[in-house]
Design an enzyme around this catalytic site. Structure first.
Site, PDB file in Angstrom:
ATOM      1  N   ASP A  35       1.139  -1.000  -0.369  1.00  0.00           N
ATOM      2  CA  ASP A  35      -0.065  -0.094  -0.056  1.00  0.00           C
ATOM      3  C   ASP A  35       0.755   1.009  -0.184  1.00  0.00           C
ATOM      4  O   ASP A  35       2.012   1.778   0.497  1.00  0.00           O
ATOM      5  CB  ASP A  35      -0.670  -0.035   0.975  1.00  0.00           C
ATOM      6  CG  ASP A  35      -1.845   0.952   1.534  1.00  0.00           C
ATOM      7  OD1 ASP A  35      -3.202   0.192   0.903  1.00  0.00           O
ATOM      8  OD2 ASP A  35      -1.747   2.087   0.462  1.00  0.00           O
ATOM      9  N   ASP A  61       3.828   2.111  -3.516  1.00  0.00           N
ATOM     10  CA  ASP A  61       3.129   3.555  -4.393  1.00  0.00           C
ATOM     11  C   ASP A  61       2.503   3.328  -6.307  1.00  0.00           C
ATOM     12  O   ASP A  61       3.610   3.649  -6.866  1.00  0.00           O
ATOM     13  CB  ASP A  61       3.194   5.551  -4.268  1.00  0.00           C
ATOM     14  CG  ASP A  61       2.893   5.908  -5.023  1.00  0.00           C
ATOM     15  OD1 ASP A  61       1.601   5.988  -5.247  1.00  0.00           O
ATOM     16  OD2 ASP A  61       2.565   7.127  -4.882  1.00  0.00           O
ATOM     17  N   VAL A  62       1.996   2.914  -6.818  1.00  0.00           N
ATOM     18  CA  VAL A  62       1.090   2.422  -7.696  1.00  0.00           C
ATOM     19  C   VAL A  62       2.037   3.500  -8.364  1.00  0.00           C
ATOM     20  O   VAL A  62       1.539   3.392 -10.449  1.00  0.00           O
ATOM     21  CB  VAL A  62      -0.364   1.827  -8.483  1.00  0.00           C
ATOM     22  CG1 VAL A  62       0.414   0.516  -7.096  1.00  0.00           C
ATOM     23  CG2 VAL A  62      -0.805   2.498  -7.603  1.00  0.00           C
ATOM     24  N   TYR A 153     -14.769   6.521 -14.500  1.00  0.00           N
ATOM     25  CA  TYR A 153     -14.645   5.228 -13.737  1.00  0.00           C
ATOM     26  C   TYR A 153     -14.575   4.106 -14.889  1.00  0.00           C
ATOM     27  O   TYR A 153     -14.089   3.059 -14.371  1.00  0.00           O
ATOM     28  CB  TYR A 153     -15.317   5.321 -12.493  1.00  0.00           C
ATOM     29  CG  TYR A 153     -14.932   4.016 -11.875  1.00  0.00           C
ATOM     30  CD1 TYR A 153     -13.804   3.627 -11.325  1.00  0.00           C
ATOM     31  CD2 TYR A 153     -16.484   3.399 -11.021  1.00  0.00           C
ATOM     32  CE1 TYR A 153     -13.708   2.230 -10.405  1.00  0.00           C
ATOM     33  CE2 TYR A 153     -16.206   1.694 -10.851  1.00  0.00           C
ATOM     34  CZ  TYR A 153     -14.806   1.781 -10.653  1.00  0.00           C
ATOM     35  OH  TYR A 153     -14.465   0.645  -9.497  1.00  0.00           O
ATOM     36  N   LYS A 157     -11.517   1.477 -15.606  1.00  0.00           N
ATOM     37  CA  LYS A 157     -11.845   0.069 -15.559  1.00  0.00           C
ATOM     38  C   LYS A 157     -11.497  -0.537 -16.823  1.00  0.00           C
ATOM     39  O   LYS A 157     -11.083  -2.244 -17.092  1.00  0.00           O
ATOM     40  CB  LYS A 157     -13.061  -0.786 -14.655  1.00  0.00           C
ATOM     41  CG  LYS A 157     -12.949   0.340 -13.569  1.00  0.00           C
ATOM     42  CD  LYS A 157     -10.945  -0.273 -12.782  1.00  0.00           C
ATOM     43  CE  LYS A 157     -11.660  -0.341 -11.528  1.00  0.00           C
ATOM     44  NZ  LYS A 157     -10.238  -0.933 -10.992  1.00  0.00           N
TER      45      LYS A 157
END
Length: 266
Positions: A35, A61-62, A153, A157
């Site tokens: 995370d 951290d992505v 959003y 996805k």
């Protein structure tokens, strides 16, 4: 370590992240709670250990490529392998498309798509060297059919679904599988407890389950986690490039305005 090693990005999240970590642990995995918030990762790791499970925290951290690469390198060095990656880190947005800003667009795409790609790219190198692995990306039912305000959003996805198919095709020769799990409308654990949570939220969730779900029970984060654990396991060794929806039948239901009736078996 003989346990499968599962890395969960966004694993410090109190809802979906936790549900996925818990399910993986219950299915015998050593869970790396990754995370961007080190305190959240440590907190979830401590809870898993208190329950008797094996877990390790990781700061990842992505949105930061160097953070992703360093975290994966440290995990491999410490644990020796990575058997599955769950790209659970993600953000949402409820805003009409006409009001979406370039900052909104960049932020959603950077986290929901680019972040997943970076993590998959880094982990795939480890998996290829060890002879295979599984990547599970967390989508949403909004990638199948959306609602007003969720356009961007759902687009992010949907892009993740396409990326997942591409990963399945490109990484198949290395015996690396990639699939998507689409959660439906999740109920937070506190909303399931009549002694806690917001009563109005509980009522709204209950009404949704009655009208928009075929199975009228609340969908828990761990229900999604169980689907993830299956796809991460060897039991799904021939499943790749596909999508598994955990929405209690919402996406299969054509809304019917007629009064609900119980059908008796013949």
């Amino acid at each position: 370590m003989t346990q499968p090693i599962s890395v969960v990005t966004g694993g410090g999240g109190p809802q979906l992240g936790w549900g996925i970590c818990l399910a993986l642990a219950e299915h015998g995995n050593h869970v790396v709670v990754a995370d961007a918030d080190p305190e959240a990762a440590s907190r979830a790791t401590s809870l898993l250990r208190e329950m008797g499970f094996s877990a390790t925290p990781s700061t990842l951290d992505v949105t930061d490529l160097s953070s992703v690469q360093e975290a994966i390198k440290q995990i491999e060095t410490r644990l020796g392998r990575i058997d599955s990656l769950v790209n659970s880190a993600g953000i949402g947005l409820d805003k009409p498309i006409q009001l979406v800003t370039s900052l909104d667009f960049d932020r959603l795409m950077h986290v929901n798509v680019r972040g997943a790609m970076w993590c998959a790219s880094a982990v795939s190198r480890v998996m290829a060297a060890q002879g295979g692995g599984s990547i599970v990306n967390i989508g949403t039912v909004h990638a199948l059919g959306t609602a007003t305000g969720y356009g961007l959003y759902s687009a992010s996805k949907s892009a993740l679904v396409s990326l997942s198919r591409a990963l399945a095709v490109e990484l198949g020769d290395d015996r690396i599988r990639c699939n998507v799990v689409h959660p439906g409308a999740l109920r937070r654990e506190q909303d399931l407890d009549p002694e806690s949570g917001d009563p109005e939220v509980r009522e709204r969730h209950a009404a949704f389950a009655q009208v928009r779900q075929v199975i009228h029970s609340p969908i828990r984060p761990v229900d999604v986690g169980n689907a993830v654990a299956f796809l991460a396991s060897d039991a799904a060794r021939m499943i790749t490039g596909t999508e598994l929806t955990v929405d209690a039948g919402t996406s299969a239901l054509l809304h019917d305005l007629r009064p609900a009736t119980k059908h008796q078996p013949r």
